[in-house]
Structures are given as C-alpha cells and as structure tokens.
Design an enzyme around this catalytic site. Structure first.
Site, short mmCIF file in Angstrom:
data_model
loop_
_atom_site.label_atom_id
_atom_site.label_comp_id
_atom_site.label_asym_id
_atom_site.label_seq_id
_atom_site.Cartn_x
_atom_site.Cartn_y
_atom_site.Cartn_z
N LYS A 28 0.83 -1.21 0.00
CA LYS A 28 0.00 0.00 0.00
C LYS A 28 0.86 1.25 0.00
CE LYS A 28 -3.73 -0.42 2.23
NZ LYS A 28 -4.65 -0.69 3.35
N ARG A 97 -3.49 3.03 8.51
CA ARG A 97 -3.87 1.81 7.79
C ARG A 97 -2.68 0.87 7.65
NH1 ARG A 97 -6.80 3.53 2.33
NH2 ARG A 97 -7.94 1.59 2.66
N GLY A 106 -8.47 -7.23 4.50
CA GLY A 106 -9.27 -7.32 5.70
C GLY A 106 -8.64 -8.05 6.86
N MET A 108 -5.76 -7.31 8.49
CA MET A 108 -5.12 -6.45 9.49
C MET A 108 -5.95 -5.19 9.68
SD MET A 108 -1.10 -7.07 8.67
CE MET A 108 -1.28 -6.57 6.96
N ARG A 341 -3.23 -1.39 -6.40
CA ARG A 341 -2.39 -2.58 -6.31
C ARG A 341 -2.70 -3.47 -7.50
NH1 ARG A 341 -5.63 -4.60 -0.97
NH2 ARG A 341 -7.64 -5.03 -1.96
N HIS A 457 -15.59 -7.99 0.97
CA HIS A 457 -14.61 -8.87 1.62
C HIS A 457 -14.73 -10.30 1.11
CE1 HIS A 457 -13.38 -11.69 4.86
NE2 HIS A 457 -12.36 -10.86 4.96
N SER A 787 15.10 -42.61 -10.43
CA SER A 787 13.82 -41.94 -10.30
C SER A 787 13.58 -41.75 -8.80
CB SER A 787 12.69 -42.75 -10.93
OG SER A 787 11.47 -42.07 -10.78
N CYS A 855 9.10 -39.50 -9.46
CA CYS A 855 7.79 -40.10 -9.71
C CYS A 855 6.88 -40.07 -8.49
CB CYS A 855 7.94 -41.53 -10.22
SG CYS A 855 8.82 -42.61 -9.09
N TYR A 875 13.13 -35.11 -15.97
CA TYR A 875 11.68 -35.17 -16.12
C TYR A 875 11.02 -35.28 -14.76
CZ TYR A 875 11.92 -40.24 -15.25
OH TYR A 875 12.12 -41.47 -14.68
#
Length: 906
Positions: A28, A97, A106, A108, A341, A457, A787, A855, A875
């Site tokens: 903010k 704030r 909402g 804090m 934001r 909210h 693997s 895997c 992979y």
C-alpha cells in the site's frame, strides 16, 4: 531491495518512495508513493516501514527513533495541509492503515478519522457546514478505535447502531440525523469505558500512537496468521503503517467512495468494473454492509469525477502493465486516490488478461507465463454445472469467483469448520463476511452472501483463495441466529443442500450435477481453441501452454498402470510413463496367485505360480507399450508391503479358532496361519518389500523382467517402438542392485536370442531411502537412471507414516506454523530436497549421462516442479490430471524472470 533503503530511517513521506519498495513500505505504501510520483491526486501522508514493525514485534515496543521521526513527518504534513492534528477549530484528521508487502484483504487493522474528539468534532462540523457528517465521522472513529485498538467486542457497537436505527424506524445508517449520531457517540463512549476500563482518548496524538501500535499488533492476529498460512506468505515480513490525511466520502451529496478494477477480476474482460457507494467511507464498500451501485452508474452521478477516474485507471494499468485494483473517494466533487495494487483475479481472468496484455504489447510471452500458475490451471480443470440438468433456482447474486460448489448450508464459520472436519461439504452462507470468517471460508466449498458486490470482503478473499463465491444475492433473506435462509417463502434450514455457480451467480436448491470443464475437454482433444466466445478461455490456455511447452526443459511423464490411464495421460501431453506400479496389476482376481507365490513351500509350487503369472504380466505390458508407443515407459518391479497380498491375520486367526472349537479345523487354514505368522511384520512399510522381496523370492523379478522383454519384443516385431525402462524399487545399497541387474541382463539376453530381436532396455533404480541418496555415487555405477520416489523418501527422512500422521497431528502442525505446507504436498527443500540435490550431484559425477526423474506426488506440485528444474532433473512424473499443471510449471521454471517484474496478485 532498492538502493533507496536507509537502514536508519523508519518513516518515508509519500513523495520519497516508489513501487519497488514493497519490502520496506509494504504494497500500500509503495503504491501510494508511486501514484504520488505519477502526479495523481493522492492525499498527503507518510509510511512507517516494515523494519519498524519487526523491531516492535521482536522487542514489544517501537524503535526509540520512531516517535521523533513520526513527529517530524506529522509536522511537515500539518504545514502542507495548513492545519494541525485534532485542533479544535479546523482539525486535521488522518487514517492509520496497515499495508504488508502482499495483499491481505481485511486481515489487518485500519482506523479512520483519527484526530476527532469532543472539541474537534464541533470544529469539523463548522468547517464542513455539515453537522451530521462530523458526528458520523466521530462515531466511526470510536467504533473502529474501540474494536481495533482497545479490544472491545465489535458486536456491541453494531447492536447499538442497529438499536438506534430501530428507534428511528429506519433501515440504513445514512437516515440517522445529527442528533441521533450525537446520542450514539455518547453510547459508544460508555461502551468503551465499560469494556476497556478507560475513557476514549481525547488527545489526538495518543490516538495516533495507539493506532500505529495496534496495526503492528494486527500482523500476528489469529486471522492474519491463518491467511498467511493459506496464501503461503512468510510470517517474518511485518506490515508497514500508512498515515494519510483524511478525505471524506460521507459529506453528503456529491461525495462517496468506491473500488474499481481496470478489468473484470472475475472474467478478465475489459470494461468498467467496480462498486460505488454515495455518502460513505471506504470501509462501507468492502464490508458489504450496504449494497453498492455499479461503477458505471457514477457517470450519471458525477460525470467529471467519472471521466477523471477512467483516465487514471488507464494510466495505472499502462504503468503497472496489469489489472489494477483501485480504491478512491470523492469529496464534494474532488476525486482522491487512496490505494492501487495489482488486483487479485480468478484463474480464468488470469489467463485471459495475460494474453490480452501480450496482444496490447504491454508484456511479452515470457512475462505472460509468469502471470499465471499451476494452481490456477488446476482450478480451471474443476467440473462445472451441467446446463442440461433439471434445477430449482433459488435466486441470483453477483458472480464473484467462479466454480461449481455443492454442499450443506451452514451459517457460521465454527459450524463450517466443524462439519468440514467431519467430512461434510459445506456452503458458508452469511449476510456479509468479515475477516473473522476466514477459517470458515477456507473450510467451505463455496461462499454465498446476501450483501456486497465484487469488491466486498467475501469476493476479494474468495478470489484470492480460488473459492467459488456468489455475493449480493438480495432475494435471499439470511437469518444467522435462526440458522436459516428464506427466499420467496421457501425456507432453507442449516444442513439442507444448496449449489452455487460462481460463474453465473445462480443459487440452486439441492445438488446440481457437474460435467467436465471446457479446459479438460480441450486437453482431451474434445474442444479446440476456436474463435467464439465460449472458447475464449480455452484459446488463452492454449496460447500460454504452447509457449510453456516451447521453453520448458523438464519433460513431463505420467504415473499410469494401465492402458486407459496411459492413453488419457498421452492426450494430456505426457511424454512417457515415469511410473508403472506393477503391484496394481496383481489386485482383484490375481491377488490369490501372488498369495500362492509368497506362501509357496516348494520350488515346484513357486515355479507353477510364476508360470501362471507370466502371460498375464506380458499381456499387461503389451497393452501399455502399445498405448505409449514411441515414448519411454518406466516399469517398477513389484513393491507392495507384504501384508497387502496375505490374508488378514486377525480374520484368519478367528476362522481357525472357531473351526478348532467345532473340532473341524481345516488343515490348509492351519498351515496358512503358520505361514502368515511367520511373515507377519509390525511395520510392513519398512519390511519385506521392493528389492528385498525380489531377492528373497527366487524368480519373482526374473518373471517380471521376462514379461517386459517378451512384450517389448512382440511389439517391436509388430513394427512398434516400445521403450521400456526397468526400475528396481527400495534399493539401499549398490550390491542389491547389482544382483538384480545381473539376473535381469541374463533374462533379457535369453529373450533376445529366442525372439531374434535386439532390445535396448535400460535398468535403473528408485531413490526412496536416505541411504540410497547418500550413496548415490556408488549406486550410479550399476544404474542407468534414477527416479526419486519422494513419497517414501519423505516418510523415511521425517520418520512419518503418511497414512497415520496426516490424520492425527498434521492439522496441529500446520496451525502452529511448524509446517507452512505438508511435506507430502510440497517438497521439503531443506531436508528431503537436500538429499535429492546431493544424489543428483553424486550420481552424475559417477555417470554423466545418468537420466534423472521423479515419480512421487511432488512431480505434479507447482512449487516442487520449480525445485526439480533447479536441481537438474530430466523429467517429472505425476498422475494424468496433473500433467497440464506440471507442463505449465516446467515452462514457468525455464522462463523464470525476476519476481519483482511479475505479478504480486497472490
């Protein structure tokens, strides 16, 4: 962090910061500074840094230098505004704030109108020429300060407000006059005195200092910690505090407050989206306590402010190159920007917006790939309601967060959590949600409210969590005390099943059937990325997936045990099978055949059992190799805990005991019981299984290798291209692997000679024990591939039995913050991951061409895929439905750019 950071400086004016200082100024504060730098109309103010918060939380008191810095910045603010905080004749009022690096809507605390007192409220009324406004602002301050700073139960203020409206015979607080509000202020102060044990503070600086500390404290409230765990936000970041000169949307006609999005956060479509509320302060909009009007309606209410807002929205989206979420206030025709934001958005909106921004030239394809993630793609693969189903419509609200959610109606968070833990699917129904409902929102399948809009909210938090949500369903009368909802004379009691469609806003009685999502149909080849509106989402997914596939290094295979799963996996983009569990081939009717093999007393009995199993195994592999023709298929030799193929010892003991009591004991049962007792294990997961079983039961692994080799030869002679890989499970020492490999090489040579076919079969092992990882350099001498079986590796590293611990104490561990996420869900980088990294390095040092894969279930987890890319695996392998997610995340890992350039819309 930016070079602008001064370690000795705890307070920054809005003119000093920028959007890249989120770590220091919070999201903010950084964005207020950025808007100030852009020349946008931002009320003057300053930001107290997250560093100050960390000192406060660590020591229990604010840094020594903080008060002096705040005083200096407050003096500068007073000079700029031409008035002093809380002065009697024309008071400067400020808001205090919170503002963490990552948006926590909402969670804090915020306090507005700081500086009002019994003396200054009169001066404010005189200067504004509006007595009602001044007393409304004062009652708001006492209410917010009492709840947030002094810990007074907020319901006490709400009940007093409702009582005042009832006495006046009105339904909304704007119908209360100045005299009503004066009485309410008096009542509110009595509540504070009674509940907090002190008078409401009349000193404006005391109000501000206490509010600053309260915001710091709010970082560690239960709801904030729960939200951080849910969103995987680190707990050591702290929050900044923004002190901003007040502008007033509750100054009657010509004033108001709103929230706007530069694009629809639910769909991603461009247009005018948001909510506006006349004669209100900002908290009224997000709280959902009064239903708003659409942002588009502002054009007819105040065209000048509307046009200016549209220009600012375009400026911000172009500047941030992303969807922006904006809070604004209009004070008697003057537009003020209170926050911006990068906005939270639904999964579908994320894909659409990313491709739209590419088409507009604002970002490139690599950046677009960073704007989406595997969790969002997984959401898009969830089923949707069947349009053809017979339904009973209860009502319709605002489509706030898409999805198809079905569950039993519950009317409070406690019940939602309780029923969910008992295995029930629930829909949380409220008039409006507030931050205290977070645990219930997490537990519910979906959220339904009768008030609020897309910026309430409920809507904002649900979108952030990917929860289905319908807001503002005004036809639904929600009675939380009686635990029921009424609509059109029909009563829905707690426990009744309802269905909500977050894509359309429709609410249905009962359970509505679901059908596959269009994204799943696209992956399965039943829907093409076309041009009409219904295919718009699929087209966006197609474009981003195509780019991810072009840039990813990691290949993606499937965990599949039969031809049906293999074919589905191939349609989803699998590049082979990374794990075929052969024990799954011995369930059902074949289980008794394996039982006979394990319990065989003589060589003849054992060989007969193996001979009966061989053709069945061969047929299985022929189907599998045909479905994955041309792609590798890793077959894990038999690896069940032994008890899975033996009779239950308790049932067998009871059967024998009953037979003996009747003196008709079955000799075969007696013999079987003796054998089961002999093989019984206290901990089968750490007993006779995997390679140990193959070494103890002669011919078992040889039979499986022969079936694989004969199936491959038959497929190859039929002009196919089988590519089997044989994996030896649970190896702990190279000697185990060498013995099995020698036997396997001999069997393969015999099959090659008998069929006249050259077979290029590779033999490797599963790394699933800590010792195997620690001696990987030795094991690589006998293995052509590794693997990593991260399921068992996690169990053995942690000393956890997965089936037991997840149900017994994992919930407590997550709640206490010991785990941020289950180590079975996301790879434990510090423990299990360190072993994987070590094994990769040691294995490749011995055998540079060693093929490496994973895997375990982590192979389809987004965060884990990035780790496997980082350590150099070739992979990952996962269940068929997670293949698209793994493909996307493998692409994101390869195309990763600085996170500061990416979206903060977590």
């Amino acid at each position: 962090m930016s070079e602008n950071k001064d370690p000795q400086k705890f307070v920054y004016d809005f003119t000093e910061g920028n959007k890249d200082l989120k770590d220091l100024l919070g999201g903010k504060g950084a964005n207020l500074a950025e808007m100030t730098n852009l020349g946008l109309p931002v009320p003057p103010g300053f930001t107290i840094t997250t560093e100050a918060c960390k000192v406060y939380l660590d020591s229990g008191e604010a840094p020594t230098a903080l008060r002096e810095e705040v005083s200096a910045h407050l003096d500068a603010l007073e000079q700029k505004m031409g008035k002093k905080l809380g002065q009697a004749d024309d008071p400067l009022l400020v808001s205090v704030r919170s503002g963490a690096k990552f948006s926590m809507p909402g969670m804090m605390d915020t306090v507005l109108n700081i500086g009002l007192s019994d003396a200054s409220v009169v001066g404010l009324a005189t200067q504004a020429g509006e007595e009602r406004f001044a007393w409304d602002s004062y009652r708001r301050l006492i209410q917010m300060f009492g709840k947030t700073v002094l810990g007074v139960d907020g319901d006490l203020f709400e009940e007093a407000l409702e009582a005042a409206k009832h006495a006046k015979k009105v339904t909304v607080d704007t119908d209360l006059g100045a005299d009503d509000l004066k009485k309410l202020v008096k009542h509110f102060k009595k509540i504070v005195k009674q509940e907090a044990g002190r008078d409401f503070p009349q000193d404006p600086r005391e109000q501000m200092d206490l509010a600053i500390n309260a915001v710091f404290d709010s970082w560690n409230t239960d709801r904030a910690k729960l939200y951080r765990r849910q969103e995987r936000i680190p707990g050591d970041l702290g929050t900044a505090v923004n002190v901003c000169s007040m502008v007033f949307g509750n100054l009657g006609a010509g004033s108001g407050t709103g929230v706007a999005f530069t694009r629809d956060p639910a769909s991603g479509h461009q247009g005018v989206y948001g909510d506006y509320l006349e004669n209100a302060q900002g908290e009224d909009v997000v709280a959902g306590i009064r239903n708003t009007v659409a942002l588009a309606d502002l054009e007819s209410i105040d065209k000048k402010s509307y046009d200016q807002l549209m220009q600012i929205m375009e400026t911000l989206e172009t500047h941030y190159k992303d969807l922006c979420d904006i809070e604004f206030t209009i004070e008697r025709g003057q537009l003020w920007m209170l926050q911006t934001r990068v906005g939270k958005r639904t999964a579908g909106a994320a894909f659409r917006i990313a491709t739209q921004l590419v088409d507009q030239g604002l970002i490139d394809e690599a950046e677009a790939l960073q704007r989406v993630n595997g969790a969002q793609l997984a959401q898009l693969m969830f089923p949707r309601f069947d349009d053809e189903a017979k339904t009973e419509l209860l009502g319709r609200g605002i489509a706030a967060s898409p999805g198809a959610a079905v569950g039993k109606a519950v009317f409070d968070s406690y019940t939602a959590v309780k029923w969910s833990r008992s295995g029930e699917k629930v829909i949380l129904i409220r008039r409006e949600t507030n931050p205290d409902d977070l645990d219930g929102m997490i537990a519910a399948e979906g959220i339904l409210t009768s008030r609020g809009g897309k910026t309430s909210h409920a809507a904002v938090v649900a979108r952030g969590m990917g929860k289905t949500c319908v807001c503002g369903a005004e036809d639904l009368e929600v009675d939380t005390k009686r635990r029921r909802m009424t609509v059109g004379g029909r009563v829905i009691e707690e426990g009744d099943t309802v269905s909500i469609d977050g894509s359309t806003g429709k609410v249905y009685l009962g359970e509505v059937p679901v059908v596959p999502s269009p994204v799943v149909e696209y992956f399965e080849g039943r829907m093409h990325a076309g041009a009409d509106d219904a295919d718009e989402l699929v087209a966006a997914v197609h474009r981003i997936m195509a780019y991810a596939d072009r840039v990813r290094r990691l290949r993606v295979r499937a965990n599949a045990d039969n031809a049906e799963d293999a074919l589905r996996a191939r349609r989803f983009g699998a590049q082979g099978i990374g794990l075929c569990r052969t024990e799954h081939m011995f369930l059902g009717e074949r289980r008794e055949m394996v039982e006979r093999l394990i319990l065989a007393d003589t060589d003849a009995e054992r060989e007969a059992a193996l001979a009966a199993l061989l053709p069945l195994q061969k047929a299985d592999f022929i189907e599998l190799f045909e479905s994955m023709d041309g792609l590798p298929v890793t077959v894990r030799l038999l690896d069940p805990p032994l008890h899975e193929f033996l009779p239950d010892i308790t049932e067998l003991s009871v059967r024998v005991a009953l037979a003996e009591s009747r003196k008709d004991a079955n000799e075969n049962d007696l013999r079987l019981l003796q054998a089961v007792h002999k093989l019984h294990e206290q901990n089968p997961m750490l007993g006779l299984r995997g390679v140990r079983l193959g070494l103890v039961i002669p011919g078992l692994f040889a039979m499986q290798v022969r079936a694989i080799a004969e199936a491959a030869a038959q497929r190859k002679n039929a002009k196919g291209d089988p590519r089997p890989e044989i994996m030896i499970p649970l190896v702990g020492t190279v000697q185990e692997l060498e013995i099995v490999r020698d036997e396997a090489d001999q069997v393969i040579a015999e099959v090659e000679a008998a069929t006249g076919t050259e077979l290029k079969l590779t033999i490797g092992t599963m790394i699933e024990l800590p010792r195997a990882a620690l001696t990987a350099g030795q094991i690589a001498e006998a293995a052509q591939f590794f693997s990593f079986g991260t399921n068992d590796l996690t169990q053995t590293v942690w000393g956890f039995s997965r089936d037991d611990v997840e149900a017994s104490f994992f919930t407590a561990y997550l709640e206490k913050g010991i785990f941020g996420v289950s180590p079975f869900e996301t790879i434990d980088r510090d423990g299990v991951g360190a072993l994987v990294r070590s094994a990769v390095e040691a294995g490749r040092a011995t055998r540079p061409d060693l093929k490496l894969g994973v895997c375990g279930e982590h192979g389809g987890d987004p965060e884990s895929v990035h780790f496997f890319h980082e350590v150099g695996l070739d992979y990952v392998s996962c269940s068929p439905f997670r293949i698209p997610v793994a493909r996307l995340e493998a692409g994101r890992a390869a195309a990763a750019i600085s996170t500061d350039k990416g979206s903060d819309s977590r």
